[in-house]
Motif scaffolding. Structure first.
Motif, short mmCIF file in Angstrom:
data_model
loop_
_atom_site.label_atom_id
_atom_site.label_comp_id
_atom_site.label_asym_id
_atom_site.label_seq_id
_atom_site.Cartn_x
_atom_site.Cartn_y
_atom_site.Cartn_z
N HIS A 2 1.21 5.01 3.23
CA HIS A 2 1.10 3.74 2.51
C HIS A 2 -0.37 3.38 2.32
CE1 HIS A 2 2.83 -0.66 2.13
NE2 HIS A 2 1.88 -0.41 1.24
N HIS A 58 -3.42 2.08 -1.00
CA HIS A 58 -3.65 1.63 -2.38
C HIS A 58 -5.00 2.09 -2.89
CE1 HIS A 58 -0.11 -1.01 -2.42
NE2 HIS A 58 -0.35 -1.11 -1.12
N HIS A 67 0.70 -0.31 -6.35
CA HIS A 67 1.69 -1.28 -6.80
C HIS A 67 2.15 -0.93 -8.22
CE1 HIS A 67 0.97 -4.06 -3.46
NE2 HIS A 67 -0.33 -3.85 -3.62
N GLU A 112 4.65 1.66 -4.70
CA GLU A 112 5.21 0.45 -4.06
C GLU A 112 5.65 -0.49 -5.17
OE1 GLU A 112 2.48 -1.80 -1.57
OE2 GLU A 112 4.13 -2.75 -0.50
N ASP A 114 -1.11 0.73 4.85
CA ASP A 114 -1.30 -0.25 3.77
C ASP A 114 -2.79 -0.46 3.50
OD1 ASP A 114 -0.42 -1.85 1.73
OD2 ASP A 114 0.39 -3.44 3.00
N HIS A 117 -6.25 -0.79 1.84
CA HIS A 117 -6.73 -1.28 0.53
C HIS A 117 -8.24 -1.14 0.39
CE1 HIS A 117 -2.79 -3.33 0.30
NE2 HIS A 117 -3.04 -3.63 -0.96
FE FE Z 1 0.99 -2.09 0.06
#
Ligand code: FE
Ligand code: AMP
Ligand code: ZN
Ligand code: FE
Length: 272
Positions: free
Chosen positions: A9, A11, A41, A66, A244, A246
């Motif tokens: 996961h 981005h 996303h 996602e 997650d 970023h």
């Molecule tokens: Fe995410």
């Protein structure tokens, strides 16, 4: 030899991350990850660049995204894995999401402008990549222009759910999103279940036809993951994990902070 770890996961600059796909892969190799999925996303635009580069650098990559969905009024994020990179269904779905976001972002900008906060669509570009644009980009622009002190404050005062300039826009249901992922040959996983704000929505979606649940998240402790591990095991779902990541905008979510082993990685890779 270090054990196989894959972060499922993260981005890239194709959504609201600050690292390009290549930079993510370089960082993953530096911290000795053996596998990766880039889950932007509502888009898989990163893969055109990521697939050849991952191959050349010798890291295993599986497709991921996602997707944003809504159950009742609650936002639910659904991770999709293992679909064919050239899936027409996923590409078409991403295009519809991009149109949905364009319309919604314009409405949010109009509302902000009415309140004297002048942001244009050009202000929302935070990298040269063309990818998903969402509320984080709007929050960043509000901060850059000095209308708020932080991204958090932008959400708290203006564009968070229920705030004066929040616009829901067109919505996709959780069940229709799961179905589309399955039709595309992928697996559907509940992302960061602890972030689902409404317990009723959580209870409802736990009965849906998911294949997995993101039981390991960011820097969460084993105790914090326990509830999701138990639910996932009970349903015989795949327990997934990821950071997650970023980039610099969310420094508390470092790449590799959660991961899966080789067996789980390959279960997501080969569905058909
Ligand atoms: Fe995410
Ligand atoms: P969007 O998909 O455009 O509706 O934007 C949703 C994204 O905004 C989420 O994935 C989060 O990364 C971010 N976000 C949502 N609520 C907040 C908040 N209160 N503070 C900071 N970021 C948030
Ligand atoms: Zn994000
Ligand atoms: Fe998310």
């Amino acid at each position: 030899m270090n054990p196989f770890k894959a972060d499922l996961h993260c981005h890239s600059t194709y959504s609201d991350g600050t690292f390009t796909p290549k930079q993510i892969i370089d960082l993953a190799l530096e911290i000795d990850l053996k596998g990766l999925s880039i889950t932007d996303h509502d888009t898989i635009a990163a893969y055109e660049e990521a697939i050849p580069y991952a191959k050349s650098r010798g890291i295993a990559l599986i497709t991921g995204a996602e997707f944003s969905a809504v159950q009742n009024e609650t936002n639910i994020h659904i991770l999709a894995y293992g679909f064919p990179f050239d899936s027409e269904l996923i590409k078409e779905f991403s295009k519809i999401h991009a149109k949905r976001r364009l319309d919604r972002n314009r409405t949010i900008l109009n509302k902000l402008n009415e309140k004297g906060m002048i942001i244009t669509e050009d202000d929302l570009v935070i990298s040269e990549k063309s990818g998903t644009i969402g509320r984080p980009h709007i929050a960043y622009a509000l901060m850059k222009k000095g209308y708020v002190e932080s991204i958090q404050q932008a959400f708290r005062l203006h564009i968070g759910e229920g705030k004066p300039c929040y616009v829901a826009g067109l919505k996709f249901g959780v069940e229709e999103t799961i179905q589309l992922i399955h039709e595309a040959g992928g697996l559907a996983v509940i992302a960061h279940p602890h972030l689902i704000s409404d317990p009723k929505a959580l209870k409802t979606i736990l009965e849906f036809d998911f294949d997995g649940i993101e039981a390991y998240y960011g820097r969460f402790s084993p105790q914090k993951n326990q509830r999701w591990i138990e639910i996932g095991n009970q349903k015989q779902w795949i327990l997934t994990g990821g950071s997650d990541f970023h980039g610099e905008i969310k420094p508390n979510l470092p790449l590799g902070s959660s991961w899966v082993n080789e067996e789980t990685f390959h279960r997501l890779e080969h569905r058909l």
